[in-house]
Design a protein around this motif. Structure first.
Motif, PDB file in Angstrom:
ATOM      1  N   ALA A 131      49.759  27.602  34.646  1.00 43.66           N
ATOM      2  CA  ALA A 131      50.457  28.144  33.572  1.00 43.66           C
ATOM      3  C   ALA A 131      51.151  29.452  34.044  1.00 43.66           C
ATOM      4  N   GLU A 132      50.924  30.224  34.933  1.00 38.26           N
ATOM      5  CA  GLU A 132      51.491  31.302  35.121  1.00 38.26           C
ATOM      6  C   GLU A 132      52.899  30.671  35.785  1.00 38.26           C
ATOM      7  N   ASP A 133      52.793  29.959  36.606  1.00 37.40           N
ATOM      8  CA  ASP A 133      54.028  29.240  37.385  1.00 37.40           C
ATOM      9  C   ASP A 133      54.928  28.797  36.433  1.00 37.40           C
ATOM     10  N   LEU A 134      54.531  28.069  35.380  1.00 35.18           N
ATOM     11  CA  LEU A 134      55.413  27.600  34.415  1.00 35.18           C
ATOM     12  C   LEU A 134      56.027  28.626  33.431  1.00 35.18           C
ATOM     13  N   VAL A 135      55.324  29.670  33.416  1.00 35.31           N
ATOM     14  CA  VAL A 135      56.019  30.954  32.609  1.00 35.31           C
ATOM     15  C   VAL A 135      56.962  31.415  33.398  1.00 35.31           C
ATOM     16  N   GLN A 136      56.796  31.737  34.610  1.00 35.88           N
ATOM     17  CA  GLN A 136      57.864  32.215  35.618  1.00 35.88           C
ATOM     18  C   GLN A 136      58.935  31.251  35.626  1.00 35.88           C
ATOM     19  N   VAL A 137      58.875  30.107  35.467  1.00 32.44           N
ATOM     20  CA  VAL A 137      60.107  29.070  35.827  1.00 32.44           C
ATOM     21  C   VAL A 137      60.903  29.373  34.412  1.00 32.44           C
ATOM     22  N   CYS A 138      59.889  29.378  33.212  1.00 23.90           N
ATOM     23  CA  CYS A 138      60.824  29.791  31.837  1.00 23.90           C
ATOM     24  C   CYS A 138      61.619  31.042  32.066  1.00 23.90           C
ATOM     25  N   PHE A 139      61.058  32.157  32.513  1.00 23.54           N
ATOM     26  CA  PHE A 139      61.939  33.290  32.614  1.00 23.54           C
ATOM     27  C   PHE A 139      63.048  33.151  33.405  1.00 23.54           C
ATOM     28  N   GLY A 176      73.898  34.283  30.783  1.00 26.94           N
ATOM     29  CA  GLY A 176      75.433  34.340  30.428  1.00 26.94           C
ATOM     30  C   GLY A 176      75.974  33.614  29.141  1.00 26.94           C
ATOM     31  N   ARG A 177      74.911  32.711  28.834  1.00 33.26           N
ATOM     32  CA  ARG A 177      75.517  31.616  27.769  1.00 33.26           C
ATOM     33  C   ARG A 177      74.766  32.166  26.335  1.00 33.26           C
ATOM     34  N   PHE A 178      73.907  33.023  26.609  1.00 35.76           N
ATOM     35  CA  PHE A 178      73.330  33.645  25.508  1.00 35.76           C
ATOM     36  C   PHE A 178      74.148  34.027  24.406  1.00 35.76           C
ATOM     37  N   SER A 179      74.061  33.584  23.193  1.00 37.60           N
ATOM     38  CA  SER A 179      75.175  33.944  22.073  1.00 37.60           C
ATOM     39  C   SER A 179      74.763  35.210  21.495  1.00 37.60           C
ATOM     40  N   PRO A 180      75.401  36.039  21.262  1.00 43.80           N
ATOM     41  CA  PRO A 180      75.289  37.393  20.671  1.00 43.80           C
ATOM     42  C   PRO A 180      74.630  37.138  19.358  1.00 43.80           C
ATOM     43  N   GLY A 181      73.695  37.735  19.107  1.00 41.76           N
ATOM     44  CA  GLY A 181      72.950  37.671  17.765  1.00 41.76           C
ATOM     45  C   GLY A 181      71.768  36.578  17.664  1.00 41.76           C
ATOM     46  N   ALA A 182      71.720  35.625  18.619  1.00 38.08           N
ATOM     47  CA  ALA A 182      70.994  34.782  18.757  1.00 38.08           C
ATOM     48  C   ALA A 182      69.491  35.035  19.088  1.00 38.08           C
ATOM     49  N   ALA A 183      68.380  34.420  18.621  1.00 38.55           N
ATOM     50  CA  ALA A 183      67.058  34.904  18.761  1.00 38.55           C
ATOM     51  C   ALA A 183      66.486  34.091  20.278  1.00 38.55           C
ATOM     52  N   VAL A 184      65.784  35.073  20.846  1.00 38.01           N
ATOM     53  CA  VAL A 184      65.386  34.809  22.011  1.00 38.01           C
ATOM     54  C   VAL A 184      64.094  34.122  22.085  1.00 38.01           C
ATOM     55  N   LEU A 185      63.087  34.511  21.177  1.00 32.03           N
ATOM     56  CA  LEU A 185      61.898  34.083  21.115  1.00 32.03           C
ATOM     57  C   LEU A 185      61.741  32.398  20.970  1.00 32.03           C
ATOM     58  N   PRO A 186      62.505  31.807  20.001  1.00 36.19           N
ATOM     59  CA  PRO A 186      62.285  30.278  19.783  1.00 36.19           C
ATOM     60  C   PRO A 186      62.993  29.738  21.089  1.00 36.19           C
ATOM     61  N   TYR A 187      63.992  30.427  21.727  1.00 31.09           N
ATOM     62  CA  TYR A 187      64.459  29.730  22.726  1.00 31.09           C
ATOM     63  C   TYR A 187      63.709  29.618  24.125  1.00 31.09           C
ATOM     64  N   ALA A 188      62.729  30.700  24.230  1.00 32.72           N
ATOM     65  CA  ALA A 188      61.930  30.876  25.087  1.00 32.72           C
ATOM     66  C   ALA A 188      60.728  29.832  24.938  1.00 32.72           C
ATOM     67  N   PHE A 189      60.124  29.627  23.741  1.00 30.96           N
ATOM     68  CA  PHE A 189      59.209  28.693  23.369  1.00 30.96           C
ATOM     69  C   PHE A 189      59.765  27.342  23.472  1.00 30.96           C
ATOM     70  N   ALA A 190      61.164  27.094  23.400  1.00 26.89           N
ATOM     71  CA  ALA A 190      61.489  25.680  23.466  1.00 26.89           C
ATOM     72  C   ALA A 190      61.507  25.404  24.906  1.00 26.89           C
ATOM     73  N   ILE A 191      62.201  26.256  25.489  1.00 29.98           N
ATOM     74  CA  ILE A 191      62.010  26.079  27.146  1.00 29.98           C
ATOM     75  C   ILE A 191      60.676  25.598  27.684  1.00 29.98           C
ATOM     76  N   ALA A 192      59.606  26.751  27.534  1.00 34.53           N
ATOM     77  CA  ALA A 192      58.199  26.447  27.781  1.00 34.53           C
ATOM     78  C   ALA A 192      57.772  25.071  27.218  1.00 34.53           C
ATOM     79  N   ARG A 193      58.280  24.743  25.927  1.00 37.39           N
ATOM     80  CA  ARG A 193      57.562  23.356  25.534  1.00 37.39           C
ATOM     81  C   ARG A 193      58.131  22.348  26.156  1.00 37.39           C
ATOM     82  N   ARG A 194      59.405  22.390  26.566  1.00 36.99           N
ATOM     83  CA  ARG A 194      60.096  21.346  27.578  1.00 36.99           C
ATOM     84  C   ARG A 194      59.448  21.145  28.614  1.00 36.99           C
ATOM     85  N   LEU A 195      59.127  22.337  29.401  1.00 37.04           N
ATOM     86  CA  LEU A 195      58.577  22.340  30.676  1.00 37.04           C
ATOM     87  C   LEU A 195      56.964  22.059  30.467  1.00 37.04           C
TER      88      LEU A 195
END
Lengths: 195, 217
Positions: free
Chosen positions: A55-63, A71-90
């Motif tokens: 689990a820790e390795d996976l969270v590390q990969v997510c970060f 650099g592609r993070f859109s101004p004003g976008a929310a990071v939490l759903p993005y982080a969860f979506a990456i974790a979910r995909r991994l």
């Protein structure tokens, strides 16, 4: 209400930290982002992997993915759903790969230690959690996911709908069906477990 | 917990990544490269290899079909490449709607506008030159535009790739439409719609391999 407001403040702070990191590359902003997101992401991943040390390795990969594409993070976008979506995909990739490699049946009970309680209470809690997890496994995966993301991980309906790429109405219905199915299996104990 | 944080910070420090300004410059380069590649393909095929079609057409007919097609192609490109203000990108419904509707709208507009001018005759040309031209012009831009979203889609990379492919196919339609005067239904299906589908499939394949979040990349 207070808890919700606190979560929102954390999320806003996480968004601001991510925006700063994307714009200026300030490592302190990334460090703050990790502080804010890591407990929730780790809790989510650990529960999905049933205490698997990976689990820790996976969270590390997510970060690191967040760092790689900052650099592609859109101004004003929310990071939490993005982080969860990456974790979910991994997680999906890992579970598929584990199934392919080992064909293993995952354990039903988390083996995480429960701190701050006596041995008898800890045992009772562990048994109760095992019953909840066992009941969760009996309901359809979409219903389970909606229930977990909103009730156990504390995400808003909007964020959970975005992560699972569905509408809020559909997500609400899935959560409702999941809750009804769990209540059928666990009775009044469900509300106690969720408290 | 702290140990994990230290590991993350150390790994991030060891693998520098571009900030927003750097990433924007790269995206502009990929987009400019894809536009240049499509223009080069058009020059090679329409003006050199196949030669310009010297068949007289009403200016209003030509302008109407091209402007309508350009609006559809521009919208499809904006939807496919934009994220809609979130880091998760467009929802599945938006991407499916773009992939399915763009070719239908292009075909419907071309047939409808041409019908006003009584220009729906089939041609002895079956449409293979249009097919070859469109696919050749679009193949490299699909790859280059996919680079702008490489490795960052956690939800449906294949569908995003398909939408990018269809958007590029729609842009190719606009250019080919300036060259090809035929508006017969079978010619349009073979020579103009089929390449959009081909580019959509190429995009879906590229998307599945390139655009998704993967542990090692």
């Amino acid at each position: 209400m207070e808890s919700t407001a606190h979560k929102s403040a954390d999320q806003s702070e996480a968004d601001a930290a991510m925006d700063c990191y994307a714009r200026e590359g300030d490592p302190k902003a990334f460090s703050r982002l990790i502080d804010l997101l890591q407990p929730r992401l780790l809790g989510y991943v650990r529960r999905q992997l049933h205490g698997d040390p990976a689990a820790e390795d996976l969270v590390q990969v997510c970060f690191l993915k967040i760092h790689q594409y900052r650099g592609r993070f859109s101004p004003g976008a929310a990071v939490l759903p993005y982080a969860f979506a990456i974790a979910r995909r991994l997680l999906i990739d890992k579970i598929r790969s584990d199934r392919r490699q080992r064909g293993r049946e995952s354990a039903l009970v988390t083996q995480q230690p429960l701190y701050g309680v006596g041995p008898e209470e800890a045992l009772a809690q562990r048994r109760a959690l095992a019953r909840l997890e066992s009941a969760l496994r009996e309901i359809p995966p979409h219903h389970r996911e909606a229930f977990e993301l909103t009730t156990l991980d504390g995400l808003s309906l909007e964020d959970a709908a975005a992560i699972t790429d569905t509408t809020i109405t559909t997500l609400k219905m899935r959560k409702h069906y999941a809750r009804a199915a769990l209540r059928e299996r666990l009775g009044a104990e469900l509300e106690e477990l969720l408290r | 917990m702290t140990d994990l944080k230290e590991r993350i910070l150390a790994a991030a420090a060891a693998a520098p990544s571009p900030t927003r300004a750097g990433a924007s410059r790269r995206s502009v380069l990929w987009i400019a490269g894809s536009a240049a590649s499509m223009a080069a393909g058009y020059w090679a095929f329409a003006l050199t290899f196949f030669g310009w079609q010297h068949i007289p057409r009403s200016l209003l007919l030509m302008a109407g079909t091209s402007i309508g097609a350009a609006v559809v192609a521009g919208s499809a490109t904006a939807i496919a490449l934009g994220r809609g203000g979130t880091m998760l990108g467009r929802s599945r419904r938006w991407l499916i709607a773009t992939t399915v509707l763009a070719p239908l709208l292009l075909l419907g507009w071309k047939l409808g506008w041409s019908a006003l001018f009584g220009n729906l005759d089939e041609s002895p040309h079956l449409g293979y030159r249009c097919l070859v031209m469109s696919v050749s012009m679009g193949a490299i831009p699909v790859l280059l535009l996919a680079m702008t979203r490489k490795g960052e889609d956690p939800r449906h990379p294949g569908l995003l790739g398909a939408a990018i492919g269809v958007a590029v196919g729609a842009c190719a339609w606009v250019l080919v439409d300036l060259w090809c005067p035929v508006a017969g239904i079978w010619h349009l299906l073979r020579g103009h719609v089929l390449p959009i589908l081909v580019l959509g499939i190429v995009g879906a394949a590229l998307g599945s391999t390139m655009l998704g979040v993967r542990p090692r990349r």
